[in-house]
Write a protein that holds these residues in place. Structure first.
Motif, PDB file in Angstrom:
ATOM      1  N   ARG A  47     -10.245  12.576   7.163  1.00  0.00           N
ATOM      2  CA  ARG A  47     -10.499  12.004   5.830  1.00  0.00           C
ATOM      3  C   ARG A  47     -11.530  10.889   5.876  1.00  0.00           C
ATOM      4  N   GLY A  48     -11.794  10.368   7.073  1.00  0.00           N
ATOM      5  CA  GLY A  48     -12.801   9.317   7.197  1.00  0.00           C
ATOM      6  C   GLY A  48     -12.331   8.002   6.626  1.00  0.00           C
ATOM      7  N   ILE A  49     -12.981   7.543   5.562  1.00  0.00           N
ATOM      8  CA  ILE A  49     -12.651   6.267   4.927  1.00  0.00           C
ATOM      9  C   ILE A  49     -11.672   6.521   3.790  1.00  0.00           C
ATOM     10  N   VAL A  50     -10.528   5.852   3.857  1.00  0.00           N
ATOM     11  CA  VAL A  50      -9.532   5.967   2.798  1.00  0.00           C
ATOM     12  C   VAL A  50      -9.656   4.742   1.899  1.00  0.00           C
ATOM     13  N   VAL A  51      -9.819   4.970   0.603  1.00  0.00           N
ATOM     14  CA  VAL A  51     -10.078   3.899  -0.349  1.00  0.00           C
ATOM     15  C   VAL A  51      -8.857   3.704  -1.245  1.00  0.00           C
ATOM     16  N   PHE A  52      -8.440   2.440  -1.364  1.00  0.00           N
ATOM     17  CA  PHE A  52      -7.322   2.065  -2.231  1.00  0.00           C
ATOM     18  C   PHE A  52      -7.845   1.240  -3.404  1.00  0.00           C
ATOM     19  N   ARG A  53      -7.200   1.378  -4.546  1.00  0.00           N
ATOM     20  CA  ARG A  53      -7.491   0.497  -5.680  1.00  0.00           C
ATOM     21  C   ARG A  53      -6.957  -0.905  -5.371  1.00  0.00           C
ATOM     22  N   PRO A  54      -7.347  -1.896  -6.152  1.00  0.00           N
ATOM     23  CA  PRO A  54      -6.845  -3.258  -5.903  1.00  0.00           C
ATOM     24  C   PRO A  54      -5.326  -3.369  -5.917  1.00  0.00           C
ATOM     25  N   ASP A  55      -4.642  -2.437  -6.624  1.00  0.00           N
ATOM     26  CA  ASP A  55      -3.181  -2.488  -6.684  1.00  0.00           C
ATOM     27  C   ASP A  55      -2.512  -1.771  -5.519  1.00  0.00           C
ATOM     28  N   GLY A  56      -3.314  -1.312  -4.539  1.00  0.00           N
ATOM     29  CA  GLY A  56      -2.753  -0.661  -3.360  1.00  0.00           C
ATOM     30  C   GLY A  56      -2.523   0.829  -3.502  1.00  0.00           C
ATOM     31  N   LYS A  57      -2.899   1.405  -4.647  1.00  0.00           N
ATOM     32  CA  LYS A  57      -2.725   2.839  -4.866  1.00  0.00           C
ATOM     33  C   LYS A  57      -3.955   3.598  -4.363  1.00  0.00           C
ATOM     34  N   PHE A  58      -3.733   4.801  -3.881  1.00  0.00           N
ATOM     35  CA  PHE A  58      -4.803   5.634  -3.344  1.00  0.00           C
ATOM     36  C   PHE A  58      -5.836   5.956  -4.415  1.00  0.00           C
ATOM     37  N   LEU A  59      -7.113   5.845  -4.045  1.00  0.00           N
ATOM     38  CA  LEU A  59      -8.201   6.156  -4.969  1.00  0.00           C
ATOM     39  C   LEU A  59      -8.947   7.412  -4.549  1.00  0.00           C
ATOM     40  N   ARG A  60      -9.427   7.422  -3.298  1.00  0.00           N
ATOM     41  CA  ARG A  60     -10.177   8.582  -2.804  1.00  0.00           C
ATOM     42  C   ARG A  60     -10.343   8.454  -1.289  1.00  0.00           C
ATOM     43  N   ALA A  61     -10.917   9.469  -0.682  1.00  0.00           N
ATOM     44  CA  ALA A  61     -11.246   9.433   0.740  1.00  0.00           C
ATOM     45  C   ALA A  61     -12.535  10.201   0.952  1.00  0.00           C
ATOM     46  N   GLY A  62     -13.276   9.828   1.975  1.00  0.00           N
ATOM     47  CA  GLY A  62     -14.528  10.523   2.269  1.00  0.00           C
ATOM     48  C   GLY A  62     -15.343   9.776   3.304  1.00  0.00           C
ATOM     49  N   GLY A  63     -16.473  10.352   3.637  1.00  0.00           N
ATOM     50  CA  GLY A  63     -17.341   9.726   4.617  1.00  0.00           C
ATOM     51  C   GLY A  63     -16.953  10.077   6.040  1.00  0.00           C
ATOM     52  N   PRO A  64     -17.719   9.591   6.995  1.00  0.00           N
ATOM     53  CA  PRO A  64     -17.464   9.947   8.393  1.00  0.00           C
ATOM     54  C   PRO A  64     -16.210   9.293   8.958  1.00  0.00           C
ATOM     55  N   PHE A  84       0.829  -1.203   0.000  1.00  0.00           N
ATOM     56  CA  PHE A  84       0.000   0.000   0.000  1.00  0.00           C
ATOM     57  C   PHE A  84       0.867   1.258   0.000  1.00  0.00           C
ATOM     58  N   GLU A  85       0.379   2.302  -0.653  1.00  0.00           N
ATOM     59  CA  GLU A  85       1.099   3.570  -0.662  1.00  0.00           C
ATOM     60  C   GLU A  85       1.368   4.034   0.767  1.00  0.00           C
ATOM     61  N   GLU A  86       2.590   4.473   1.009  1.00  0.00           N
ATOM     62  CA  GLU A  86       2.958   4.934   2.351  1.00  0.00           C
ATOM     63  C   GLU A  86       2.276   6.250   2.693  1.00  0.00           C
ATOM     64  N   THR A  87       2.065   7.089   1.693  1.00  0.00           N
ATOM     65  CA  THR A  87       1.398   8.379   1.906  1.00  0.00           C
ATOM     66  C   THR A  87       0.231   8.510   0.934  1.00  0.00           C
ATOM     67  N   PRO A  88      -0.856   7.787   1.173  1.00  0.00           N
ATOM     68  CA  PRO A  88      -2.004   7.852   0.262  1.00  0.00           C
ATOM     69  C   PRO A  88      -2.600   9.254   0.216  1.00  0.00           C
ATOM     70  N   GLY A  89      -2.728   9.788  -0.999  1.00  0.00           N
ATOM     71  CA  GLY A  89      -3.254  11.140  -1.141  1.00  0.00           C
ATOM     72  C   GLY A  89      -2.324  12.204  -0.617  1.00  0.00           C
ATOM     73  N   HIS A 100      -1.479   1.234   9.843  1.00  0.00           N
ATOM     74  CA  HIS A 100      -0.576   0.152   9.448  1.00  0.00           C
ATOM     75  C   HIS A 100      -1.386  -0.922   8.724  1.00  0.00           C
ATOM     76  N   LEU A 101      -1.054  -1.166   7.449  1.00  0.00           N
ATOM     77  CA  LEU A 101      -1.778  -2.114   6.607  1.00  0.00           C
ATOM     78  C   LEU A 101      -0.859  -3.231   6.138  1.00  0.00           C
ATOM     79  N   HIS A 102      -1.443  -4.407   5.878  1.00  0.00           N
ATOM     80  CA  HIS A 102      -0.709  -5.548   5.344  1.00  0.00           C
ATOM     81  C   HIS A 102      -1.526  -6.202   4.228  1.00  0.00           C
ATOM     82  N   LYS A 103      -0.812  -6.809   3.289  1.00  0.00           N
ATOM     83  CA  LYS A 103      -1.441  -7.731   2.345  1.00  0.00           C
ATOM     84  C   LYS A 103      -0.652  -9.044   2.365  1.00  0.00           C
ATOM     85  N   PHE A 104      -1.371 -10.133   2.656  1.00  0.00           N
ATOM     86  CA  PHE A 104      -0.782 -11.463   2.645  1.00  0.00           C
ATOM     87  C   PHE A 104      -1.312 -12.204   1.412  1.00  0.00           C
ATOM     88  N   LEU A 105      -0.396 -12.742   0.614  1.00  0.00           N
ATOM     89  CA  LEU A 105      -0.748 -13.405  -0.642  1.00  0.00           C
ATOM     90  C   LEU A 105      -0.943 -14.900  -0.432  1.00  0.00           C
TER      91      LEU A 105
END
Length: 331
Positions: free
Chosen positions: A77-94, A45-50, A323-328
């Motif tokens: 920013r509320g909910i931070v949304v990433f694309r399936p490739d781990g790149k930042f997409l958008r943020a919003g919501g409570p 995941f991006e270290e500094t999304p957005g 702190h996020l992880h992806k396990f394959l």
């Protein structure tokens, strides 16, 4: 010649039957308990999304049909949304959504989330726009004032009934009908079976003939089934390390354990994988653990988790920094 007298054949046949039974039992167990193998995808995941760090997280991780990953934060920013490739997409919501799930209704996906410090449950569009809020149920008789309602998680049954785990409040699970009218409360505080010591995660389990509730009884270190009428069914696994949430996909249920581990359990209740196991007890359930002490593939305070359609695991931690992880999944 060998004797074929019944008296001599009986012990032989008994031995053969015993051997066959043992082999069959072993084979069935091997199939049931077949393990899933995972490896870490470092720096996924991006270290500094957005353009900024993820920030304080005390929430969960869910995935929509498109594969986008929703991480709830305690930041503006509320909910931070990433694309399936781990790149930042958008943020919003409570902000301050704790437990959450995505549910499809008439072809449209919605987020259901619990906000304990805001004393409410919310239904959101994927964009973060609020559809409705559910406040404390005065008619339940459990609360003297609104701030006593501190819901940790929410789930929705196939018939639209809403179940709220009030783990930071009354330690009851509350049932509402599809129109958000209070129906009943069940459980209550305690350590014995049928009681909760922080009912922290909840999900509808549709892997069986009839839907069941799967509840994370966090501080009792067990996960359990209840029926939709509020009757205790059974303990699925005990002696876990503070199971904080549950996500179900296919045959598997995924449990982030706040004490430094993530466990995957199959439909039979057998443990088929445990990942991110942290041997350092001082780093477990450690909200302020410095980034300098993080290690790839090691979980410190898993709080939310989901499985994607390929069987990979996404894990979010209770962390001051995010702190996020992806396990394959190894295939």
């Amino acid at each position: 010649m060998f004797s074929t007298h019944p008296s001599t054949m009986k012990p032989v046949m008994t031995s053969l039957r015993t051997a066959l039974l043992c082999f069959t039992t072993f084979a069935a167990f091997a199939i049931q308990a077949a393990e899933l193998k995972y490896s870490i995808a470092p720096n996924y995941f991006e270290e500094t999304p957005g353009g900024e760090r993820l920030g304080a997280c005390h929430g969960g991780a869910v995935i929509d049909k498109a594969g986008n990953i929703y991480i709830t934060t305690d930041t503006v920013r509320g909910i931070v949304v990433f694309r399936p490739d781990g790149k930042f997409l958008r943020a919003g919501g409570p902000m301050r959504i704790h437990g959450l799930e995505i549910r499809e209704e008439n072809g449209v996906e919605y987020i259901y989330g619990a906000r304990p410090t805001d004393h409410q449950v919310v239904k959101l569009k994927l964009s973060g726009e609020t559809e409705w809020t559910l406040e404390f149920p005065k008619e339940s008789g459990l609360y003297k004032e609104p701030r006593g309602f501190n819901p940790c998680a929410v789930t929705v049954a196939p018939d639209g009934s809403i179940f709220v785990a009030d783990g930071y409040g009354s330690n009851y699970v509350l049932k509402f009908d599809k129109d958000r009218k209070f129906v009943k409360a069940f459980g209550g505080p305690g350590e014995e079976e049928g009681k909760f010591k922080t009912c922290h995660g909840i999900s509808i389990d549709t892997r069986f003939e009839k839907p069941l509730l799967l509840v994370c009884n966090r501080n009792n270190n067990r996960v359990e089934h209840w029926d939709l009428e509020g009757n205790f069914v059974k303990v699925i696994q005990k002696n876990l390390r503070m199971p904080a949430a549950v996500h179900i996909r296919g045959e598997y249920a995924i449990f982030p354990e706040l004490q430094g581990r993530v466990t995957v359990i199959d439909k039979s209740g057998a443990i088929v994988a445990q990942v991110g196991d942290n041997p350092n007890e001082k780093q477990r359930a450690n909200y302020g653990l410095p980034i300098s002490e993080w290690r790839a593939g090691i979980c410190n305070s898993p709080h939310g988790a989901s499985m994607d359609k390929e069987g990979n695991l996404i894990v979010s931690e209770w962390s001051q920094f995010g702190h996020l992880h992806k396990f394959l999944l190894q295939k």
